[in-house]
Scaffold this active site. Structure first.
Site, mmCIF file in Angstrom:
data_model
loop_
_atom_site.group_PDB
_atom_site.id
_atom_site.type_symbol
_atom_site.label_atom_id
_atom_site.label_comp_id
_atom_site.label_asym_id
_atom_site.label_seq_id
_atom_site.Cartn_x
_atom_site.Cartn_y
_atom_site.Cartn_z
ATOM 1 C CB ILE A 126 10.100 42.603 39.017
ATOM 2 C CG1 ILE A 126 8.585 42.619 38.802
ATOM 3 C CG2 ILE A 126 10.473 43.425 40.252
ATOM 4 C CD1 ILE A 126 7.777 42.076 39.960
ATOM 5 N N GLY A 127 12.920 44.367 37.785
ATOM 6 C CA GLY A 127 14.367 44.523 37.698
ATOM 7 C C GLY A 127 15.139 44.390 38.993
ATOM 8 C CB CYS A 128 15.596 41.642 41.410
ATOM 9 S SG CYS A 128 15.830 40.241 40.323
ATOM 10 C CG HIS A 129 18.818 43.728 36.541
ATOM 11 N ND1 HIS A 129 17.510 43.395 36.196
ATOM 12 C CD2 HIS A 129 19.112 44.849 35.850
ATOM 13 C CE1 HIS A 129 17.065 44.283 35.317
ATOM 14 N NE2 HIS A 129 18.012 45.171 35.085
ATOM 15 N NE ARG A 130 16.007 48.299 35.957
ATOM 16 C CZ ARG A 130 14.811 48.130 35.421
ATOM 17 N NH1 ARG A 130 13.740 48.126 36.191
ATOM 18 N NH2 ARG A 130 14.680 47.989 34.122
#
Length: 163
Positions: A126-130
């Site tokens: 889940i791309g929380c870096h985005r």
């Protein structure tokens, strides 16, 4: 009682540890200062972890832009709403904390959104870096080595950010 299974994957951002029960991924950790949360547990190859390894390898090689893994995530209803919205972001797409707050029906709660983003149990998948500040700055990252890890992930996905 649920059995905990673990694998470790080498990656450009350090070793990654993926944790699962018999059927779903429950956590992912990026190595921090040479350590992972379950370094003492032996690895076990169950189908869901073999698939996670394959998909992570593909992601880091540039051959995969979306993950398709069964997830079993524990969190508050608010956190789960935030993580569900993050799953809607495509590879290479970013969102601000404020826009994410609006998307989950909580405009003006960017600080609470930051807490939910930071509590994401499966970063990368889940791309929380985005998630970036409204002006495109990186405000932090809880995985791996922090901001340098986030910068690498953003660069890998060709997401621009402000210095």
């Amino acid at each position: 009682m649920t059995t905990t299974h673990v694998i470790r994957v080498d990656s450009p951002v350090g070793r990654i540890e993926v944790v699962a029960n018999d059927t779903a991924i429950t956590a992912l950790a990026i190595e921090c200062d040479g350590a992972l949360p379950h370094d003492g547990l032996p690895e076990s190859e169950v189908p869901v972890l073999a698939e996670a390894r394959r998909q992570l390898d593909e992601y880091f090689s540039g051959a995969r832009i979306a993950f398709d893994l069964p997830l079993e995530l524990r969190g508050t209803p608010f956190q789960r709403d935030v993580w569900r919205e993050l799953r809607r972001l495509d590879w290479g797409e970013a969102i601000s904390y404020g826009a994410l707050a609006t998307a989950v029906g909580r405009p003006g709660s960017a600080r609470a959104i930051g807490g939910a983003v930071g509590a994401n149990p499966v970063p990368i998948i889940i791309g929380c870096h985005r998630v970036l500040a409204s002006d495109g700055r990186i405000t932090g990252y809880s995985g791996g080595q922090g901001v340098p890890t986030k910068m690498w992930l953003l660069g890998h996905e060709r997401i621009g950010f402000a210095a």
